[in-house]
Design a protein around this motif. Structure first.
Motif, mmCIF file in Angstrom:
data_model
loop_
_atom_site.group_PDB
_atom_site.id
_atom_site.type_symbol
_atom_site.label_atom_id
_atom_site.label_comp_id
_atom_site.label_asym_id
_atom_site.label_seq_id
_atom_site.Cartn_x
_atom_site.Cartn_y
_atom_site.Cartn_z
ATOM 1 N N VAL A 74 0.798 -1.214 0.094
ATOM 2 C CA VAL A 74 -0.127 -0.224 0.038
ATOM 3 C C VAL A 74 0.898 1.196 -0.047
ATOM 4 O O VAL A 74 1.744 1.304 0.824
ATOM 5 N N PHE A 75 0.552 2.106 -1.110
ATOM 6 C CA PHE A 75 1.078 3.217 -0.927
ATOM 7 C C PHE A 75 0.268 4.431 -0.942
ATOM 8 O O PHE A 75 -1.109 4.513 -1.296
ATOM 9 N N LEU A 76 0.632 5.738 -0.390
ATOM 10 C CA LEU A 76 -0.350 6.788 0.205
ATOM 11 C C LEU A 76 0.086 7.857 -0.839
ATOM 12 O O LEU A 76 1.477 8.237 -1.019
ATOM 13 N N SER A 77 -0.733 8.763 -1.129
ATOM 14 C CA SER A 77 -0.576 10.046 -1.829
ATOM 15 C C SER A 77 -1.359 10.938 -1.247
ATOM 16 O O SER A 77 -2.530 10.815 -0.644
ATOM 17 N N ASN A 78 -0.841 12.099 -1.078
ATOM 18 C CA ASN A 78 -1.660 13.431 -0.658
ATOM 19 C C ASN A 78 -2.047 13.144 0.946
ATOM 20 O O ASN A 78 -3.060 13.506 1.300
#
Length: 99
Positions: A74-78
């Motif tokens: 899982v990668f997160l943005s903003n």
């Protein structure tokens, strides 16, 4: 500290996930029904997460952990400062890198 991916082209292989629209367990069940699929790389855009405002950080963190425990990367943005700080305090920031 968060790991930040510097290659925008790498985003093409990510599956976008909207935690407001899908439960983590449902998503994992759908992904598991695809035989031969490698562990997915999921991208969660945290810009307008209604569930973060309505249900709180603990709900979002719980959903992220379910995805991680299900084998997804899982990668997160903003990520907003509150979620960022909570992940760091819980020592989960290395599990969910920023892109």
């Amino acid at each position: 500290m968060y790991t930040v991916l510097s290659v925008p082209a790498a985003l093409a292989s990510f599956i976008p996930v909207d935690l407001d629209e899908v439960e983590a367990t449902t998503l994992l069940r759908d992904l598991a029904s695809r035989p031969g699929l490698a562990p997915p790389h999921l991208l969660v855009d945290c810009t307008h997460l209604r569930c973060l405002r309505q249900l709180g950080v603990s709900h979002v963190v719980s959903q992220l952990l379910v995805l991680h425990q299900g084998g997804a990367r899982v990668f997160l943005s903003n990520v907003d400062p509150l979620l960022h700080r909570c992940l760091r305090l819980l020592q989960l920031d290395t599990l969910f890198p920023l892109v």
